[in-house]
Design a protein around this motif. Structure first.
Motif, PDB file in Angstrom:
ATOM      1  N   ALA A  63      70.879 -37.602  35.077  1.00  0.00           N
ATOM      2  CA  ALA A  63      71.150 -36.411  33.978  1.00  0.00           C
ATOM      3  C   ALA A  63      70.488 -36.658  32.869  1.00  0.00           C
ATOM      4  CB  ALA A  63      72.790 -36.616  33.823  1.00  0.00           C
ATOM      5  N   ASP A  64      70.080 -37.852  32.579  1.00  0.00           N
ATOM      6  CA  ASP A  64      69.271 -38.001  31.150  1.00  0.00           C
ATOM      7  C   ASP A  64      67.911 -37.953  31.489  1.00  0.00           C
ATOM      8  OD1 ASP A  64      71.439 -38.873  29.641  1.00  0.00           O
ATOM      9  OD2 ASP A  64      71.106 -41.239  29.901  1.00  0.00           O
ATOM     10  N   VAL A  65      67.501 -37.926  32.532  1.00  0.00           N
ATOM     11  CA  VAL A  65      66.029 -37.399  32.931  1.00  0.00           C
ATOM     12  C   VAL A  65      65.791 -36.146  32.800  1.00  0.00           C
ATOM     13  CG1 VAL A  65      64.318 -37.347  34.629  1.00  0.00           C
ATOM     14  CG2 VAL A  65      65.389 -39.799  34.319  1.00  0.00           C
ATOM     15  N   ILE A  66      66.880 -35.175  33.583  1.00  0.00           N
ATOM     16  CA  ILE A  66      66.735 -33.943  33.297  1.00  0.00           C
ATOM     17  C   ILE A  66      66.660 -33.557  31.964  1.00  0.00           C
ATOM     18  CG2 ILE A  66      67.879 -31.990  33.849  1.00  0.00           C
ATOM     19  CD1 ILE A  66      68.961 -33.219  36.733  1.00  0.00           C
ATOM     20  N   TRP A  67      67.819 -34.007  31.272  1.00  0.00           N
ATOM     21  CA  TRP A  67      67.761 -34.032  29.868  1.00  0.00           C
ATOM     22  C   TRP A  67      66.597 -34.090  28.990  1.00  0.00           C
ATOM     23  CZ3 TRP A  67      72.034 -36.723  26.197  1.00  0.00           C
ATOM     24  CH2 TRP A  67      71.845 -36.192  25.163  1.00  0.00           C
ATOM     25  N   LEU A  68      65.876 -35.219  29.360  1.00  0.00           N
ATOM     26  CA  LEU A  68      64.628 -35.536  28.743  1.00  0.00           C
ATOM     27  C   LEU A  68      63.721 -34.437  29.353  1.00  0.00           C
ATOM     28  CD1 LEU A  68      63.009 -37.819  26.998  1.00  0.00           C
ATOM     29  CD2 LEU A  68      62.479 -38.681  29.272  1.00  0.00           C
ATOM     30  N   GLY A  69      63.610 -33.989  30.271  1.00  0.00           N
ATOM     31  CA  GLY A  69      62.580 -33.078  30.584  1.00  0.00           C
ATOM     32  C   GLY A  69      62.942 -31.707  30.076  1.00  0.00           C
ATOM     33  N   PHE A  70      64.144 -31.339  29.915  1.00  0.00           N
ATOM     34  CA  PHE A  70      64.497 -30.226  29.034  1.00  0.00           C
ATOM     35  C   PHE A  70      64.098 -30.487  27.661  1.00  0.00           C
ATOM     36  CE2 PHE A  70      67.500 -27.837  26.160  1.00  0.00           C
ATOM     37  CZ  PHE A  70      67.165 -26.510  26.617  1.00  0.00           C
ATOM     38  N   SER A  71      64.229 -31.682  26.963  1.00  0.00           N
ATOM     39  CA  SER A  71      63.862 -31.759  25.578  1.00  0.00           C
ATOM     40  C   SER A  71      62.414 -31.651  25.234  1.00  0.00           C
ATOM     41  CB  SER A  71      64.495 -32.960  25.050  1.00  0.00           C
ATOM     42  OG  SER A  71      65.955 -33.179  25.293  1.00  0.00           O
ATOM     43  N   PHE A  83      60.281 -29.970  27.300  1.00  0.00           N
ATOM     44  CA  PHE A  83      60.147 -28.512  27.273  1.00  0.00           C
ATOM     45  C   PHE A  83      60.403 -27.795  26.038  1.00  0.00           C
ATOM     46  CE2 PHE A  83      61.844 -24.252  28.254  1.00  0.00           C
ATOM     47  CZ  PHE A  83      60.751 -23.605  28.584  1.00  0.00           C
ATOM     48  N   MET A  84      61.472 -28.002  25.133  1.00  0.00           N
ATOM     49  CA  MET A  84      61.857 -27.597  24.074  1.00  0.00           C
ATOM     50  C   MET A  84      60.850 -27.966  22.989  1.00  0.00           C
ATOM     51  SD  MET A  84      64.135 -25.372  24.702  1.00  0.00           S
ATOM     52  CE  MET A  84      64.342 -24.792  22.906  1.00  0.00           C
ATOM     53  N   VAL A  85      60.403 -29.089  22.998  1.00  0.00           N
ATOM     54  CA  VAL A  85      59.330 -29.601  21.972  1.00  0.00           C
ATOM     55  C   VAL A  85      58.005 -28.606  22.178  1.00  0.00           C
ATOM     56  CG1 VAL A  85      57.912 -31.187  21.371  1.00  0.00           C
ATOM     57  CG2 VAL A  85      60.252 -31.927  21.718  1.00  0.00           C
ATOM     58  N   LYS A  86      57.736 -28.531  23.529  1.00  0.00           N
ATOM     59  CA  LYS A  86      56.323 -27.637  23.875  1.00  0.00           C
ATOM     60  C   LYS A  86      56.609 -26.020  23.423  1.00  0.00           C
ATOM     61  CE  LYS A  86      52.733 -26.158  26.061  1.00  0.00           C
ATOM     62  NZ  LYS A  86      52.370 -24.980  25.122  1.00  0.00           N
ATOM     63  N   ILE A  87      57.960 -25.793  23.717  1.00  0.00           N
ATOM     64  CA  ILE A  87      57.800 -24.249  23.242  1.00  0.00           C
ATOM     65  C   ILE A  87      58.186 -24.059  21.839  1.00  0.00           C
ATOM     66  CG2 ILE A  87      59.923 -22.394  23.221  1.00  0.00           C
ATOM     67  CD1 ILE A  87      58.145 -22.938  25.836  1.00  0.00           C
ATOM     68  N   SER A  88      58.718 -25.069  20.962  1.00  0.00           N
ATOM     69  CA  SER A  88      58.747 -25.271  19.630  1.00  0.00           C
ATOM     70  C   SER A  88      57.364 -25.326  18.906  1.00  0.00           C
ATOM     71  CB  SER A  88      59.834 -26.032  19.078  1.00  0.00           C
ATOM     72  OG  SER A  88      59.402 -27.581  19.352  1.00  0.00           O
ATOM     73  N   ILE A  89      56.733 -26.177  19.568  1.00  0.00           N
ATOM     74  CA  ILE A  89      55.142 -26.262  18.931  1.00  0.00           C
ATOM     75  C   ILE A  89      54.448 -24.825  18.988  1.00  0.00           C
ATOM     76  CG2 ILE A  89      53.156 -27.047  19.634  1.00  0.00           C
ATOM     77  CD1 ILE A  89      54.510 -29.900  20.032  1.00  0.00           C
ATOM     78  N   ASP A  90      54.557 -24.021  20.358  1.00  0.00           N
ATOM     79  CA  ASP A  90      54.121 -22.822  20.432  1.00  0.00           C
ATOM     80  C   ASP A  90      54.542 -21.846  19.568  1.00  0.00           C
ATOM     81  OD1 ASP A  90      52.816 -23.946  22.568  1.00  0.00           O
ATOM     82  OD2 ASP A  90      54.006 -22.946  24.063  1.00  0.00           O
ATOM     83  N   TYR A  91      56.021 -21.882  19.243  1.00  0.00           N
ATOM     84  CA  TYR A  91      56.570 -20.894  18.279  1.00  0.00           C
ATOM     85  C   TYR A  91      56.107 -21.401  16.820  1.00  0.00           C
ATOM     86  CZ  TYR A  91      60.405 -18.505  15.875  1.00  0.00           C
ATOM     87  OH  TYR A  91      61.234 -17.974  14.780  1.00  0.00           O
ATOM     88  N   LEU A  92      56.011 -22.537  16.696  1.00  0.00           N
ATOM     89  CA  LEU A  92      55.518 -22.943  15.297  1.00  0.00           C
ATOM     90  C   LEU A  92      53.986 -22.324  14.853  1.00  0.00           C
ATOM     91  CD1 LEU A  92      57.478 -26.461  14.585  1.00  0.00           C
ATOM     92  CD2 LEU A  92      57.749 -24.072  13.592  1.00  0.00           C
ATOM     93  N   GLU A  93      53.326 -22.357  15.944  1.00  0.00           N
ATOM     94  CA  GLU A  93      51.828 -22.062  15.667  1.00  0.00           C
ATOM     95  C   GLU A  93      51.892 -20.694  15.523  1.00  0.00           C
ATOM     96  OE1 GLU A  93      50.020 -23.289  19.571  1.00  0.00           O
ATOM     97  OE2 GLU A  93      49.624 -25.362  18.769  1.00  0.00           O
ATOM     98  N   TYR A 148      64.533 -31.764  18.678  1.00  0.00           N
ATOM     99  CA  TYR A 148      64.419 -32.208  19.976  1.00  0.00           C
ATOM    100  C   TYR A 148      63.475 -33.547  20.010  1.00  0.00           C
ATOM    101  CZ  TYR A 148      66.973 -28.359  22.136  1.00  0.00           C
ATOM    102  OH  TYR A 148      67.942 -27.476  22.497  1.00  0.00           O
ATOM    103  N   THR A 149      62.507 -33.652  19.187  1.00  0.00           N
ATOM    104  CA  THR A 149      61.495 -34.733  19.091  1.00  0.00           C
ATOM    105  C   THR A 149      62.522 -35.903  18.846  1.00  0.00           C
ATOM    106  OG1 THR A 149      59.653 -33.416  18.301  1.00  0.00           O
ATOM    107  CG2 THR A 149      59.583 -35.910  18.037  1.00  0.00           C
ATOM    108  N   LEU A 150      63.281 -35.876  17.865  1.00  0.00           N
ATOM    109  CA  LEU A 150      64.437 -36.969  17.572  1.00  0.00           C
ATOM    110  C   LEU A 150      65.511 -37.213  18.658  1.00  0.00           C
ATOM    111  CD1 LEU A 150      65.171 -36.282  13.681  1.00  0.00           C
ATOM    112  CD2 LEU A 150      63.910 -38.271  14.936  1.00  0.00           C
ATOM    113  N   MET A 151      65.645 -36.125  19.397  1.00  0.00           N
ATOM    114  CA  MET A 151      66.666 -36.329  20.701  1.00  0.00           C
ATOM    115  C   MET A 151      65.850 -37.323  21.663  1.00  0.00           C
ATOM    116  SD  MET A 151      68.588 -32.735  21.231  1.00  0.00           S
ATOM    117  CE  MET A 151      69.258 -31.754  20.041  1.00  0.00           C
ATOM    118  N   ILE A 152      64.543 -37.052  21.836  1.00  0.00           N
ATOM    119  CA  ILE A 152      63.753 -37.768  22.783  1.00  0.00           C
ATOM    120  C   ILE A 152      63.671 -39.155  22.446  1.00  0.00           C
ATOM    121  CG2 ILE A 152      61.381 -37.990  23.642  1.00  0.00           C
ATOM    122  CD1 ILE A 152      61.137 -34.803  23.489  1.00  0.00           C
TER     123      ILE A 152
END
Length: 176
Positions: A93-101, A103-113, A140-144
């Motif tokens: 469950a934590d590996v899946i959560w880490l993967g999602f987090s 992913f969200m960091v990547k998406i948020s970087i794109d959005y912030l750009e 999400y970075t802090l969650m990671i």
């Protein structure tokens, strides 16, 4: 002494930001109520500040939940499993959560750009949307970071029990 102060700051970082954000929300809403009912007027900025502070408080609260393992989980079912199986389920469950987090960091970087390239400002405060919206990346970075800290502590402690579970909730029973 400085090291201890830094440890305390690191330990209570999310709590302090969450509490500050909620205090800002409460003050803004209280001021808005006073202005509307007491003076028959409205503050133009208070709703926007309250909304931004609420989102920041929620994300910092989510990071706090990662650190303290307060996130919603169906641990009652997991705890019925033998320790090794329960550990495997939690790690999966934590590996899946880490993967999602991640992913969200990547998406948020794109959005912030996009927000940085095509600037837009908040309606009332007139601040660049990049700054309040950066909480998605920060959160999400802090969650990671907190999830990795949790597993580093579990690994250093000899990988006993279920990762992130408090000792009083961990059980050391023979495997069945």
């Amino acid at each position: 002494m400085i090291l201890r102060a830094l440890q305390q700051a690191e330990r209570h970082f999310e709590e302090a930001l969450s509490c500050f954000g909620l205090a800002v929300v409460a003050v803004c809403v209280f001021l808005q109520v006073i202005m509307r009912y007491g003076f028959n007027s409205a503050l133009q900025w208070s709703e926007e500040v309250a909304a931004i502070a609420m989102v920041w408080a929620v994300y910092m609260g989510a990071v706090l939940c990662v650190r303290e393992r307060f996130h919603i989980r169906i641990m009652a079912g997991v705890m019925l499993l033998p320790t090794k199986a329960a550990t495997g389920v939690v790690i999966l469950a934590d590996v899946i959560w880490l993967g999602f987090s991640i992913f969200m960091v990547k998406i948020s970087i794109d959005y912030l750009e996009v927000l940085w390239t095509f600037t837009s400002t908040t309606p009332r405060l007139g601040i660049n949307e990049f700054y309040p919206q950066s909480i998605v990346f920060i959160g999400y970075t802090l969650m990671i970071v907190r999830l990795l800290q949790l597993y580093a502590g579990w690994w250093r402690s000899g990988r006993r029990g279920i990762p992130g579970m408090r000792p009083e909730h961990n059980r050391e029973t023979p495997e069945t």
